[in-house]
Design a protein around this motif. Sequence first.
Motif, short mmCIF file in Angstrom:
data_model
loop_
_atom_site.label_atom_id
_atom_site.label_comp_id
_atom_site.label_asym_id
_atom_site.label_seq_id
_atom_site.Cartn_x
_atom_site.Cartn_y
_atom_site.Cartn_z
N LYS A 32 0.81 -1.21 0.00
CA LYS A 32 0.00 0.00 0.00
C LYS A 32 0.85 1.27 0.00
O LYS A 32 0.39 2.36 0.37
N ARG A 33 2.12 1.14 -0.41
CA ARG A 33 3.00 2.31 -0.47
C ARG A 33 2.49 3.30 -1.51
O ARG A 33 2.13 2.90 -2.63
N LEU A 34 2.45 4.55 -1.13
CA LEU A 34 2.03 5.60 -2.05
C LEU A 34 3.24 6.03 -2.89
O LEU A 34 4.37 6.07 -2.41
N GLY A 35 2.97 6.39 -4.12
CA GLY A 35 4.05 6.78 -5.01
C GLY A 35 4.55 5.60 -5.80
O GLY A 35 4.79 4.50 -5.25
N LYS A 36 4.71 5.79 -7.06
CA LYS A 36 5.10 4.70 -7.95
C LYS A 36 6.46 4.13 -7.58
O LYS A 36 6.66 2.91 -7.56
N GLU A 37 7.42 5.01 -7.26
CA GLU A 37 8.78 4.55 -6.98
C GLU A 37 8.83 3.77 -5.67
O GLU A 37 9.47 2.71 -5.58
N ALA A 38 8.15 4.29 -4.65
CA ALA A 38 8.15 3.62 -3.35
C ALA A 38 7.46 2.26 -3.44
O ALA A 38 7.91 1.26 -2.86
N HIS A 39 6.37 2.22 -4.17
CA HIS A 39 5.63 0.97 -4.36
C HIS A 39 6.51 -0.06 -5.07
O HIS A 39 6.59 -1.23 -4.67
N LYS A 40 7.20 0.39 -6.11
CA LYS A 40 8.05 -0.51 -6.89
C LYS A 40 9.22 -1.02 -6.06
O LYS A 40 9.57 -2.21 -6.13
#
Length: 624
Positions: free
Chosen positions: A546-554
């Motif tokens: 559930k990490r927000l932000g594409k980079e953090a999620h990836k």
Amino acid sequence: MVDYTDFCEYLKRYSEHHLDEQPSLACYLEDPVPALQPELEKLIESRLIMIVNTTPEKQAIVVIPFYIERFSERYKDIAVNPSLPFPSETDLPRYTPKEIITRENSADLIGRLLKHEELNEKTLYGLTLPHNAPSILLPSNVSVVTLLEDSIGKIQNMLRKDEHHDYFLKKLTVSNPGREMIVKNFFKAFVDRSDHSLETLSQTTESFYLWNQLCFFIKQDYEKIKDYTQEDLSCLQAVYITEVGANYFKNEAQENAKREGAFKALENLMLKPPYYFTFEEITKFTDVKGLPLLGQYTEEELKEYLHNKTQDAPVQELPEMLVFKTYDDQRYFIFKSKVLQLILRLCTDARIAVLDAIKTHWSEVLKQFDFLPEMKDQNAFEDRLEKEIRIQSPILSALLHSSFLPLLSYDASGGDDSSKISLFINGQLLPYSEILLMSRQELLNDAKIMLPFWYSMPVVSWIMKMLLRPPKAKRNKDRKTKAELYHEEEAAKRKEDEATAMFAQNATITKKVALRDAARTAEQAYVPSSSTLNRELDSYEHIWNKRLGKEAHKNLTEDVNSLIRDYIRKVLRTMKTDGFTPDRIQSLAESLINAPGLQKIGERDALLMYIKLYMVKLVKNIPM
């Protein structure tokens, strides 16, 4: 009614007179009884005649079709003159045995005959009516629709009389306050109608309620009469019959509405992902309340519905629903409007799997300083993509090879999707590289990047090439792609049920091949037939990550994947070829999820399932 003795005498004389014309009559010349009795028994079994005792010493033959023909004429007369009474038992000639009448409850018989009726001259029904009203005789060669229409005609005839017309209209109006206009229109439309059509009784509208009320008011008045005239009895009988018909059509309308609602729910479910379903899956659909749809309609009705949906279509249009088969001959149903949408979705899912499989394979080949024709030849590359799609996404492969796909772009009712994408150019399917948005050269460059760094150093790589490159004979030996190996295995499985066991016992099978085979078996246990491994992984990833932000999620996903890869790599070193089972995968996943690096991640159930699926994917794609 024919006297038995007289008939035997007549038959004997007839045989004498016509013997030359019909030699078969010779058996009746002396004593006709022995030859006649078997023939009469056949007619008795067919309910065409009946033998009764008129006196203790005399027998008579009752010819049932005579009565059936006689009373069927009465119904023709009633259609012209509704004031004529229905035929009843009192109309039978004197001494006629009552056994020729087949007595049935009016509601049961009318309902059964309305569903399925076969006209013949074998049965004379006696319809029993409520309140000991005289039964009505109905010959089996007269349709039950005729009985209902004659009943409606009698009620119409009665209501046209001034004293009855205004009286019953007033009672019906008073009992429906605020709906006076609806009542008057219903009453007028019925009374003024010139024919006695069954449409007045079978309309699927609120008129059912008014019909029940009208029948109730007429019964209420006529049942109070003490001395019935023939006309009173006939009208009361007509009301009973009409009420039975109205209730039947009301129940039918409710059943039809329920069935139509169930098919509408079925259609809504088939318009939702994954869009394609087998017949077995369709039979297991449930409504919003969780009740099975099969039961609200029969299996035969479901087959008829699917047949109509897949066959009926206007000229120059495809049917609303289409059928396609995968390579294992599994049939799927899909709505025409969802075909292109599904292809786009499957292309997105398959692209990553195909890309990873080919890139990994090519990298292994390049490590051996070898090459494949598909690396340099575009046609060979397209062939490889086709074979890989057949493995990674059988549904996509089946759709791209379906007979209806070329016609879909020309279909007049193709919908909005047909204008958004075109899979054909000049009548030919686009190359697979264009469908998957995949470049052969880029894929080759990615495979080279996966090689150790010294492969890019000319001098070092040349020396290593001389040392490590296999002999020419071995190098030129035909290589089989993973797709070809897979299909060979599948063909062997189809030929013999025990092929898998024999395959595992073969000494030439490597550990990696056996583990990949075990991974495919585990995949079937975890992944529904209507989904794919990559789609399930993506679904569970979005639940636990559930990490927000594409980079953090990836980054979080890659950290978890890296942890799983390291863990499974260590486990596989000591794992036996038959040890990669769903139970073993469950045990490994439960051990890994308790690692310190994964303790802070929520949604433990989704993460556990993701770990199991990712392990299956890693083992399934072990480089050869």
